[in-house]
Write an enzyme that holds these catalytic residues in place. Structure first.
Site, mmCIF file in Angstrom:
data_model
loop_
_atom_site.group_PDB
_atom_site.id
_atom_site.type_symbol
_atom_site.label_atom_id
_atom_site.label_comp_id
_atom_site.label_asym_id
_atom_site.label_seq_id
_atom_site.Cartn_x
_atom_site.Cartn_y
_atom_site.Cartn_z
ATOM 1 N N ASN A 12 14.904 11.053 40.369
ATOM 2 C CA ASN A 12 15.112 11.257 41.805
ATOM 3 C C ASN A 12 14.123 12.328 42.254
ATOM 4 O OD1 ASN A 12 15.949 11.803 44.377
ATOM 5 N ND2 ASN A 12 17.982 12.568 43.819
ATOM 6 N N LYS A 14 13.515 13.291 45.182
ATOM 7 C CA LYS A 14 13.962 14.003 46.384
ATOM 8 C C LYS A 14 12.802 14.075 47.393
ATOM 9 C CE LYS A 14 17.471 16.229 43.620
ATOM 10 N NZ LYS A 14 18.355 17.362 43.389
ATOM 11 N N HIS A 102 24.595 10.869 47.287
ATOM 12 C CA HIS A 102 24.111 12.074 46.597
ATOM 13 C C HIS A 102 24.730 13.303 47.260
ATOM 14 C CE1 HIS A 102 21.510 15.206 45.040
ATOM 15 N NE2 HIS A 102 21.159 14.363 44.093
ATOM 16 N N GLU A 104 23.570 16.035 48.070
ATOM 17 C CA GLU A 104 22.753 16.619 49.139
ATOM 18 C C GLU A 104 22.930 15.835 50.440
ATOM 19 O OE1 GLU A 104 19.065 16.648 46.936
ATOM 20 O OE2 GLU A 104 19.944 18.141 45.595
ATOM 21 N N GLU A 174 27.368 13.927 38.904
ATOM 22 C CA GLU A 174 26.488 15.076 39.104
ATOM 23 C C GLU A 174 27.320 16.265 39.584
ATOM 24 O OE1 GLU A 174 22.136 13.813 39.743
ATOM 25 O OE2 GLU A 174 23.091 13.792 41.697
ATOM 26 N N GLY A 180 19.900 21.550 40.201
ATOM 27 C CA GLY A 180 18.816 22.457 40.568
ATOM 28 C C GLY A 180 19.075 23.906 40.217
ATOM 29 N N SER A 220 20.295 19.307 36.273
ATOM 30 C CA SER A 220 19.425 20.110 35.408
ATOM 31 C C SER A 220 19.153 19.465 34.046
ATOM 32 C CB SER A 220 19.995 21.524 35.233
ATOM 33 O OG SER A 220 20.059 22.192 36.479
HETATM 34 P P1 13P Z 1 18.132 18.483 39.019
HETATM 35 O O1 13P Z 1 17.821 17.653 37.783
HETATM 36 O O2 13P Z 1 16.920 19.090 39.635
HETATM 37 O O3 13P Z 1 19.244 19.439 38.770
HETATM 38 O O4 13P Z 1 18.670 17.438 40.132
HETATM 39 C C1 13P Z 1 19.722 16.591 39.788
HETATM 40 C C2 13P Z 1 19.897 15.631 40.892
HETATM 41 O O5 13P Z 1 20.382 15.970 41.948
HETATM 42 C C3 13P Z 1 19.434 14.264 40.662
HETATM 43 O O6 13P Z 1 19.899 13.403 41.654
#
Ligand code: 13P
Length: 262
Positions: A12, A14, A102, A104, A174, A180, A220
Site C-alpha cells: 500500500n 498510500k 483502511h 486512515e 491492521e 507507521g 510496520s
Molecule cells: P506501515 O507498514 O507503514 O505501518 O503501514 C501499514 C498500513 O497501513 C498498510 O495498509
C-alpha cells in the site's frame, strides 16, 4: 500459513510516488523478484490513482505477474461525486484488488462500517477482490475491546455478501497503533486476532468459506518480522505500507513469504 491458501503480500503505497517514481519502483521490483516466486505467493501493488494506468501498461507489456491494486473507490458506479473514482473505472484498468475501510480512510475521511460495506459490495460486483481492513486503537486494545471492535468491523464489512464472495475476499487485520509507528503486534497477537476473525467468519458462513478467505496482517511489517508472522496458522500474508516503498525491502518480504508457503 496452512496448506491450500496462497499467501498475499500487498504494497500500500498510500499518497506516495508519482507515476514516474511508481514506474521506477515497479521495474526495480520486477528485476529483484525471480519469475518463479509468483508460483508461491501473490503480490499486489496499490499505487495512487494517478499511477494506475502507467503501471497497468508496464505490467501488461512485460507480462509481469504482479497484481494491480487500488487503495480506495466509491461505491456508486457513476454520478455527481466530484473527486471520486468508480469501481467500474478500476475494473477497466485491470485492477484486481481494492483496499477498503483502511483506518486512515475511516479516521480522516469519515468512512463508517456502512460505507465500507457498500464499497465491499461494489468491488465484488465488479469482479474485483476487496481487501477489507479492520483494526483497533491503542485505547481499545488496552480496554480489552480488540476482538469486539475487530469482529464487529468484519461482520459489518461482509454483511449481505454471498458465501462464495466472502470466500474470495481478503481481510487485513491492521492494529491502528502499529501503523507507521514501528510497533509491530507480536506474531502471537496477530495470530490471536486473525484466528478470531477466521472463527467468526466460519460462524457466520461455514468452515470452508472461512478456510478460503485470506487474512493479512498489517502494521510496520518489515523483512525482519515477516517470517514469524507468516509462520502463524491464520496469517496468510501482509499489507505493507512504509516498507513497500523500498523495492529491496519489499522484495525481501515477498521472498520470505514465498519461502513460508513452500
Ligand atoms: P506501515 O507498514 O507503514 O505501518 O503501514 C501499514 C498500513 O497501513 C498498510 O495498509
Amino acid at each position: 500459513m496452512p496448506d491450500g491458501r496462497v499467501p498475499l503480500i500487498s504494497g500500500n503505497w498510500k499518497m506516495n510516488l508519482d507515476h514516474f517514481e511508481a514506474l521506477r519502483n515497479l521495474q526495480k521490483l520486477a528485476w529483484l523478484l525471480p519469475k518463479d516466486v509468483y508460483e508461491r505467493v501473490d503480490v499486489s501493488l496499490h499505487p495512487p490513482f494517478t499511477d494506475i494506468r502507467t503501471l497497468q501498461t508496464s505490467i501488461e507489456a512485460d507480462r509481469m505477474d504482479v497484481l494491480l491494486g487500488a487503495q480506495h473507490c466509491h461505491h456508486e458506479v457513476s454520478g455527481a461525486y466530484t473527486g471520486e473514482v468508480s469501481p467500474a473505472f478500476l475494473a477497466k484498468l485491470d485492477v484486481k484488488l481494492v483496499i477498503c475501510g483502511h483506518s486512515e480512510r475511516r479516521e480522516l475521511f469519515g468512512e463508517n462500517d456502512e460505507i465500507v460495506n457498500a464499497k465491499v459490495k461494489a468491488i465484488l460486483a465488479h469482479k474485483m477482490t476487496p481487501i477489507l481492513c479492520v483494526g483497533e486503537t491503542l485505547a481499545e486494545r488496552e480496554a480489552g475491546e480488540t476482538e469486539a471492535k475487530v469482529l464487529g468491523q468484519v461482520a459489518a464489512g461482509i454483511a449481505g455478501a454471498k458465501k462464495d464472495q466472502v470466500a474470495s475476499m481478503v481481510i487485513a487485520y491492521e492494529p491502528i497503533w502499529a501503523i507507521g509507528t514501528g510497533k509491530t503486534a507480536t506474531a502471537q497477537d496477530a495470530q490471536d486476532v486473525c484466528g478470531a476473525i477466521r472463527r467468526a467468519v466460519a460462524a457466520s458462513t461455514d468452515a470452508s468459506t472461512a478456510g478460503s478467505i485470506r487474512i493479512q496482517y498489517g502494521g510496520s511489517v518489515k523483512a525482519g518480522t515477516t517470517a514469524e508472522l507468516m509462520a502463524q496458522p491464520d496469517v496468510d500474508g501482509a499489507l505493507v505500507g512504509g516498507a513497500s516503498l523500498d523495492p529491496d525491502e519489499f522484495a525481501q518480504i515477498v521472498k520470505i513469504a514465498a519461502g513460508a508457503s513452500s
